[in-house]
Design a protein around this motif. Structure first.
Motif, PDB file in Angstrom:
ATOM      1  N   ASN A   1      17.953   2.322  -6.791  1.00  0.00           N
ATOM      2  CA  ASN A   1      17.476   3.414  -7.640  1.00  0.00           C
ATOM      3  C   ASN A   1      18.481   4.571  -7.585  1.00  0.00           C
ATOM      4  O   ASN A   1      18.309   5.535  -6.849  1.00  0.00           O
ATOM      5  CB  ASN A   1      16.094   3.879  -7.174  1.00  0.00           C
ATOM      6  CG  ASN A   1      15.471   4.875  -8.130  1.00  0.00           C
ATOM      7  OD1 ASN A   1      16.106   5.348  -9.065  1.00  0.00           O
ATOM      8  ND2 ASN A   1      14.213   5.216  -7.893  1.00  0.00           N
ATOM      9  N   HIS A   2      19.523   4.476  -8.387  1.00  0.00           N
ATOM     10  CA  HIS A   2      20.564   5.503  -8.390  1.00  0.00           C
ATOM     11  C   HIS A   2      20.048   6.834  -8.930  1.00  0.00           C
ATOM     12  O   HIS A   2      20.551   7.896  -8.565  1.00  0.00           O
ATOM     13  CB  HIS A   2      21.758   5.030  -9.211  1.00  0.00           C
ATOM     14  CG  HIS A   2      22.448   3.841  -8.627  1.00  0.00           C
ATOM     15  ND1 HIS A   2      23.282   3.922  -7.527  1.00  0.00           N
ATOM     16  CD2 HIS A   2      22.401   2.525  -8.969  1.00  0.00           C
ATOM     17  CE1 HIS A   2      23.733   2.722  -7.229  1.00  0.00           C
ATOM     18  NE2 HIS A   2      23.231   1.856  -8.088  1.00  0.00           N
ATOM     19  N   SER A   3      19.056   6.782  -9.791  1.00  0.00           N
ATOM     20  CA  SER A   3      18.454   8.009 -10.310  1.00  0.00           C
ATOM     21  C   SER A   3      17.886   8.851  -9.172  1.00  0.00           C
ATOM     22  O   SER A   3      18.061  10.074  -9.142  1.00  0.00           O
ATOM     23  CB  SER A   3      17.348   7.673 -11.311  1.00  0.00           C
ATOM     24  OG  SER A   3      16.610   8.834 -11.657  1.00  0.00           O
TER      25      SER A   3
ATOM     26  N   ASP B   1       0.814  -1.221   0.000  1.00  0.00           N
ATOM     27  CA  ASP B   1       0.000   0.000   0.000  1.00  0.00           C
ATOM     28  C   ASP B   1       0.848   1.272   0.000  1.00  0.00           C
ATOM     29  O   ASP B   1       0.368   2.334  -0.407  1.00  0.00           O
ATOM     30  CB  ASP B   1      -0.921   0.023   1.224  1.00  0.00           C
ATOM     31  CG  ASP B   1      -2.081  -0.953   1.098  1.00  0.00           C
ATOM     32  OD1 ASP B   1      -2.367  -1.401  -0.033  1.00  0.00           O
ATOM     33  OD2 ASP B   1      -2.699  -1.273   2.136  1.00  0.00           O
ATOM     34  N   LEU B   2       2.092   1.165   0.474  1.00  0.00           N
ATOM     35  CA  LEU B   2       2.934   2.348   0.630  1.00  0.00           C
ATOM     36  C   LEU B   2       4.032   2.473  -0.417  1.00  0.00           C
ATOM     37  O   LEU B   2       4.472   3.584  -0.721  1.00  0.00           O
ATOM     38  CB  LEU B   2       3.577   2.346   2.023  1.00  0.00           C
ATOM     39  CG  LEU B   2       2.627   2.349   3.220  1.00  0.00           C
ATOM     40  CD1 LEU B   2       3.418   2.354   4.521  1.00  0.00           C
ATOM     41  CD2 LEU B   2       1.679   3.540   3.169  1.00  0.00           C
ATOM     42  N   ILE B   3       4.477   1.371  -0.965  1.00  0.00           N
ATOM     43  CA  ILE B   3       5.600   1.369  -1.891  1.00  0.00           C
ATOM     44  C   ILE B   3       5.273   2.147  -3.162  1.00  0.00           C
ATOM     45  O   ILE B   3       4.095   2.297  -3.523  1.00  0.00           O
ATOM     46  CB  ILE B   3       5.973  -0.096  -2.232  1.00  0.00           C
ATOM     47  CG1 ILE B   3       7.386  -0.196  -2.783  1.00  0.00           C
ATOM     48  CG2 ILE B   3       4.955  -0.702  -3.203  1.00  0.00           C
ATOM     49  CD1 ILE B   3       7.879  -1.634  -2.915  1.00  0.00           C
ATOM     50  N   LEU B   4       6.302   2.659  -3.835  1.00  0.00           N
ATOM     51  CA  LEU B   4       6.071   3.327  -5.109  1.00  0.00           C
ATOM     52  C   LEU B   4       5.795   2.254  -6.172  1.00  0.00           C
ATOM     53  O   LEU B   4       6.702   1.517  -6.556  1.00  0.00           O
ATOM     54  CB  LEU B   4       7.280   4.152  -5.540  1.00  0.00           C
ATOM     55  CG  LEU B   4       7.016   4.879  -6.872  1.00  0.00           C
ATOM     56  CD1 LEU B   4       6.400   6.250  -6.609  1.00  0.00           C
ATOM     57  CD2 LEU B   4       8.270   5.015  -7.709  1.00  0.00           C
ATOM     58  N   TRP B   5       4.564   2.209  -6.639  1.00  0.00           N
ATOM     59  CA  TRP B   5       4.164   1.317  -7.728  1.00  0.00           C
ATOM     60  C   TRP B   5       3.480   2.208  -8.754  1.00  0.00           C
ATOM     61  O   TRP B   5       2.328   2.620  -8.561  1.00  0.00           O
ATOM     62  CB  TRP B   5       3.222   0.233  -7.232  1.00  0.00           C
ATOM     63  CG  TRP B   5       2.860  -0.764  -8.288  1.00  0.00           C
ATOM     64  CD1 TRP B   5       3.712  -1.411  -9.129  1.00  0.00           C
ATOM     65  CD2 TRP B   5       1.536  -1.222  -8.611  1.00  0.00           C
ATOM     66  NE1 TRP B   5       3.017  -2.255  -9.964  1.00  0.00           N
ATOM     67  CE2 TRP B   5       1.687  -2.164  -9.674  1.00  0.00           C
ATOM     68  CE3 TRP B   5       0.271  -0.947  -8.113  1.00  0.00           C
ATOM     69  CZ2 TRP B   5       0.591  -2.809 -10.234  1.00  0.00           C
ATOM     70  CZ3 TRP B   5      -0.812  -1.603  -8.680  1.00  0.00           C
ATOM     71  CH2 TRP B   5      -0.655  -2.519  -9.721  1.00  0.00           C
TER      72      TRP B   5
ATOM     73  N   ARG C   1       8.879  -1.329  -8.960  1.00  0.00           N
ATOM     74  CA  ARG C   1       8.601  -0.839  -7.611  1.00  0.00           C
ATOM     75  C   ARG C   1       9.854  -0.191  -7.052  1.00  0.00           C
ATOM     76  O   ARG C   1      10.966  -0.582  -7.390  1.00  0.00           O
ATOM     77  CB  ARG C   1       8.142  -1.982  -6.693  1.00  0.00           C
ATOM     78  CG  ARG C   1       6.727  -2.466  -6.988  1.00  0.00           C
ATOM     79  CD  ARG C   1       6.409  -3.767  -6.281  1.00  0.00           C
ATOM     80  NE  ARG C   1       5.027  -4.141  -6.451  1.00  0.00           N
ATOM     81  CZ  ARG C   1       4.514  -4.684  -7.551  1.00  0.00           C
ATOM     82  NH1 ARG C   1       5.298  -4.899  -8.598  1.00  0.00           N
ATOM     83  NH2 ARG C   1       3.235  -5.005  -7.615  1.00  0.00           N
ATOM     84  N   SER C   2       9.656   0.792  -6.185  1.00  0.00           N
ATOM     85  CA  SER C   2      10.790   1.459  -5.557  1.00  0.00           C
ATOM     86  C   SER C   2      10.420   1.824  -4.129  1.00  0.00           C
ATOM     87  O   SER C   2       9.254   2.126  -3.839  1.00  0.00           O
ATOM     88  CB  SER C   2      11.181   2.721  -6.347  1.00  0.00           C
ATOM     89  OG  SER C   2      12.375   3.287  -5.823  1.00  0.00           O
ATOM     90  N   LEU C   3      11.409   1.785  -3.244  1.00  0.00           N
ATOM     91  CA  LEU C   3      11.148   2.106  -1.845  1.00  0.00           C
ATOM     92  C   LEU C   3      12.422   2.616  -1.186  1.00  0.00           C
ATOM     93  O   LEU C   3      13.522   2.442  -1.706  1.00  0.00           O
ATOM     94  CB  LEU C   3      10.616   0.875  -1.089  1.00  0.00           C
ATOM     95  CG  LEU C   3      11.597  -0.225  -0.683  1.00  0.00           C
ATOM     96  CD1 LEU C   3      10.881  -1.249   0.194  1.00  0.00           C
ATOM     97  CD2 LEU C   3      12.240  -0.941  -1.849  1.00  0.00           C
ATOM     98  N   GLY C   4      12.251   3.274  -0.048  1.00  0.00           N
ATOM     99  CA  GLY C   4      13.394   3.756   0.712  1.00  0.00           C
ATOM    100  C   GLY C   4      13.552   5.261   0.674  1.00  0.00           C
ATOM    101  O   GLY C   4      13.164   5.916  -0.290  1.00  0.00           O
ATOM    102  N   ALA C   5      14.157   5.805   1.718  1.00  0.00           N
ATOM    103  CA  ALA C   5      14.300   7.255   1.880  1.00  0.00           C
ATOM    104  C   ALA C   5      15.593   7.801   1.296  1.00  0.00           C
ATOM    105  O   ALA C   5      15.949   8.948   1.534  1.00  0.00           O
ATOM    106  CB  ALA C   5      14.231   7.604   3.372  1.00  0.00           C
TER     107      ALA C   5
END
Length: 202
Positions: free
Chosen positions: A166-168, A27-31, A110-114
């Protein structure tokens, strides 16, 4: 309580909850398709509250703790009590937008993390104290040297397009941190340039 500690506490609590709750993680992850098709715009921020594992969380929060505390007074003085929160949330959104736009129709991404927002905090700090000694994987080095190595490595890895990092987002977060800081206080630029010309290791 400092805003930095509030952000750190919320991120840790939500991340630990998501480690054990796959539904919360999803529900929270970038999708991207959920944003494009279902307008779940909250994901542009909440992806930064969840992490892949404990080491991912620890590295980001360790960095945020040290550099966030140093930068919070700068943004509070310029933007008010919640200035640092505004800066940090902006870092989450801006750092991930290029990734979202590139993958907005990709159901497998998908991407996650601060990391993007943490990069913004770190590079904002480097503008204020470029020769400050920091520890990188137990190796001490000036902050500006780390910035050059970090940027070069991120560009190289982003172009390779391999791995799950996600280096970008790291690069866009760093750029945002620099630009936002200079917009908030343009006097930081001459300070930074003068500091570069007069190294002071400490």
């Amino acid at each position: 309580m400092p805003i930095t500690l509030v952000i750190l506490a919320i991120t840790c609590v939500v991340s630990f909850m998501a480690f054990k709750n796959s539904r919360l993680m999803n529900d929270l992850i970038l999708w991207p398709p959920a944003i494009t098709g279902q307008r779940e715009y909250h994901r542009l921020v909440t992806y930064g509250l969840v992490h892949a594992d404990f080491s991912h969380l620890l590295f980001n929060m360790f960095t945020l703790y040290f550099f966030g505390r140093a930068m919070e007074p700068f943004f509070s003085d310029s933007l008010g009590t919640f200035g640092f929160a505004l800066f940090y949330i902006g870092g989450l959104v801006v750092s991930i937008l290029p990734t979202y736009l590139k993958n907005r129709a990709n159901p497998n991404y998908r991407s996650l993390g601060a990391s993007g927002a943490v990069s913004a905090v770190l590079f904002a700090f480097i503008l204020l104290a470029p020769w400050q000694q920091i520890i990188v994987l137990v190796i001490p080095m000036p902050a500006i040297v780390y910035a050059v190595l970090y940027t070069g490595y991120s560009i190289y890895m982003d172009r390779r397009g391999q791995g799950n990092v996600n280096h970008s987002a790291h690069l866009w977060g760093a750029a945002y941190g620099v630009i936002f800081t200079l917009l908030v206080n343009p006097r930081v630029l001459p300070h930074f340039l003068d500091a570069l010309l007069h190294p002071s290791f400490r």
